[in-house]
Design a protein around this motif. Structure first.
Motif, short mmCIF file in Angstrom:
data_model
loop_
_atom_site.label_atom_id
_atom_site.label_comp_id
_atom_site.label_asym_id
_atom_site.label_seq_id
_atom_site.Cartn_x
_atom_site.Cartn_y
_atom_site.Cartn_z
N PHE A 42 0.82 -1.21 0.00
CA PHE A 42 0.00 0.00 0.00
C PHE A 42 0.85 1.26 0.00
N ALA A 43 2.04 1.23 0.66
CA ALA A 43 2.89 2.42 0.71
C ALA A 43 3.43 2.79 -0.65
N THR A 44 3.72 1.79 -1.49
CA THR A 44 4.29 2.08 -2.81
C THR A 44 3.28 2.69 -3.77
N ARG A 45 2.03 2.80 -3.37
CA ARG A 45 1.06 3.53 -4.20
C ARG A 45 1.32 5.03 -4.14
N ARG A 46 2.02 5.47 -3.10
CA ARG A 46 2.30 6.90 -2.93
C ARG A 46 3.79 7.22 -2.84
N LEU A 47 4.60 6.24 -2.40
CA LEU A 47 6.02 6.48 -2.15
C LEU A 47 6.87 5.77 -3.19
N GLY A 48 8.10 6.24 -3.34
CA GLY A 48 9.07 5.58 -4.21
C GLY A 48 9.57 4.28 -3.58
N ILE A 49 10.24 3.48 -4.40
CA ILE A 49 10.69 2.16 -3.92
C ILE A 49 11.67 2.29 -2.77
N ALA A 50 12.69 3.14 -2.91
CA ALA A 50 13.72 3.25 -1.88
C ALA A 50 13.12 3.68 -0.54
N THR A 51 12.27 4.69 -0.57
CA THR A 51 11.63 5.16 0.67
C THR A 51 10.75 4.09 1.28
N ALA A 52 9.98 3.41 0.44
CA ALA A 52 9.08 2.37 0.94
C ALA A 52 9.86 1.20 1.53
N VAL A 53 10.99 0.83 0.93
CA VAL A 53 11.81 -0.26 1.47
C VAL A 53 12.35 0.09 2.85
N LEU A 54 12.89 1.28 2.99
CA LEU A 54 13.45 1.69 4.28
C LEU A 54 12.37 1.72 5.36
N LEU A 55 11.21 2.28 5.03
CA LEU A 55 10.12 2.33 6.00
C LEU A 55 9.59 0.93 6.31
N ALA A 56 9.56 0.05 5.31
CA ALA A 56 9.07 -1.31 5.52
C ALA A 56 10.00 -2.08 6.45
N ILE A 57 11.32 -1.91 6.30
CA ILE A 57 12.27 -2.59 7.18
C ILE A 57 12.10 -2.10 8.62
N LEU A 58 11.95 -0.78 8.79
CA LEU A 58 11.71 -0.23 10.13
C LEU A 58 10.40 -0.76 10.69
N PHE A 59 9.37 -0.82 9.86
CA PHE A 59 8.06 -1.32 10.28
C PHE A 59 8.16 -2.78 10.71
N TYR A 60 8.96 -3.58 9.96
CA TYR A 60 9.14 -4.99 10.34
C TYR A 60 9.73 -5.11 11.74
N GLY A 61 10.77 -4.34 12.02
CA GLY A 61 11.40 -4.42 13.33
C GLY A 61 10.43 -4.11 14.46
N LEU A 62 9.63 -3.06 14.28
CA LEU A 62 8.65 -2.69 15.31
C LEU A 62 7.57 -3.76 15.46
N ALA A 63 7.07 -4.26 14.32
CA ALA A 63 6.00 -5.26 14.37
C ALA A 63 6.49 -6.57 14.97
N ALA A 64 7.70 -7.00 14.58
CA ALA A 64 8.23 -8.25 15.11
C ALA A 64 8.45 -8.16 16.61
N TYR A 65 8.96 -7.04 17.08
CA TYR A 65 9.17 -6.86 18.52
C TYR A 65 7.83 -6.89 19.26
N ALA A 66 6.83 -6.23 18.70
CA ALA A 66 5.52 -6.19 19.35
C ALA A 66 4.89 -7.58 19.43
N PHE A 67 4.94 -8.33 18.32
CA PHE A 67 4.32 -9.66 18.31
C PHE A 67 5.03 -10.63 19.23
N THR A 68 6.35 -10.58 19.28
CA THR A 68 7.10 -11.57 20.06
C THR A 68 7.18 -11.22 21.54
N HIS A 69 6.97 -9.97 21.90
CA HIS A 69 7.08 -9.59 23.31
C HIS A 69 5.73 -9.31 23.97
N TRP A 70 4.75 -8.88 23.19
CA TRP A 70 3.47 -8.52 23.78
C TRP A 70 2.30 -9.35 23.22
#
Length: 254
Positions: free
Chosen positions: A79-107
């Motif tokens: 959904f992010a790549t509908r508005r953002l470029g590939i490089a920006t979306a990749v960096l944000l997606a990697i950051l999003f993965y880290g936050l989501a993985a931490y949340a799922f595994t700890h909480w």
């Protein structure tokens, strides 16, 4: 030392084979193959052999939390790549993965992770199906360094995860097991070479394969103590592949 060489040889060969299959038969098949629990099975096998089956079983909730985070990341990227470029979306997606993985595994919990993963798989299959179909006649330019880079990245992660497993603990080691180091480069390269259509086909294949990944972890966890490492992981892989192929066939007919 034997395990070290197995890690060094098997993982890049799998990445090489999947990359060639993706080039030859298209993004959907590449997504299906890279969505199978290839990296997860290797990580879990080496965790069993090096840290013991109790450690590997303790890693399963973290692995399913990581899988839910992976599906959340693909959803974010699609959904992010509908508005953002590939490089920006990749960096944000990697950051999003880290936050989501931490949340799922700890909480989160095992059942919450499975439920969220299945929900997001449904969202991805539906959303990717509405994207344009990739042009199968187009001949994208393939750079010489693409496949070597894809071969190195999952091998490095496997080495790092299994090497640091005793320090990371089972929860974090499990969380790292389903990181899409094989699939993620394929998705990004497909996006650059084939546009949104190629990327969506790859994401769709990965989402279908993720159902098999869930089956892999559940079957492995249920059989590991009773049947041993080799039989449990082999049967888990058979179930994962069978479920993935069956679901792909049903969706194709639909």
């Amino acid at each position: 030392m034997t395990l070290f060489y197995l890690k060094l040889i098997v993982t890049p060969l799998l990445m090489w084979a999947i990359s060639l299959a993706s080039r030859r038969w298209g993004g959907l098949l590449g997504g299906l193959l890279s969505g199978l629990p290839v990296t997860s099975a290797l990580v879990m096998t080496f965790l069993c052999l090096e840290q013991g089956t109790a450690f590997a079983l303790g890693a399963v909730p973290g692995a399913l939390g990581g899988l839910a985070a992976v599906q959340a990341t693909y959803t974010f990227y699609l959904f992010a790549t509908r508005r953002l470029g590939i490089a920006t979306a990749v960096l944000l997606a990697i950051l999003f993965y880290g936050l989501a993985a931490y949340a799922f595994t700890h909480w989160g919990s095992l059942y919450l992770s499975i439920g969220v993963a299945l929900l997001l798989i449904g969202v991805l299959i539906r959303a990717s199906g509405r994207e344009p179909r990739p042009d199968t006649l187009a001949r994208p330019r393939h750079r010489y360094w693409e496949i070597p880079l894809r071969m190195v990245s999952p091998t490095a992660l496997l080495m790092l995860t299994t090497r640091l497993a005793s320090w990371l603990g089972p929860a974090t080691s499990g969380m790292l097991a389903p990181i899409p180091v094989i699939a993620w480069p394929l998705v990004v390269f497909a996006h650059m070479q084939h546009g949104r259509a190629g990327m969506a086909a790859m994401v769709r294949g990965n989402a279908i394969g993720a159902v098999g990944v869930i089956a892999f972890y559940l079957v492995m966890a249920g059989l590991l103590d009773a049947w041993g490492v080799a039989i449990a992981i082999s049967l888990a892989m058979v179930c994962a592949v069978g479920l993935t192929v069956g679901l792909a066939g049903v969706l194709r007919r639909g």
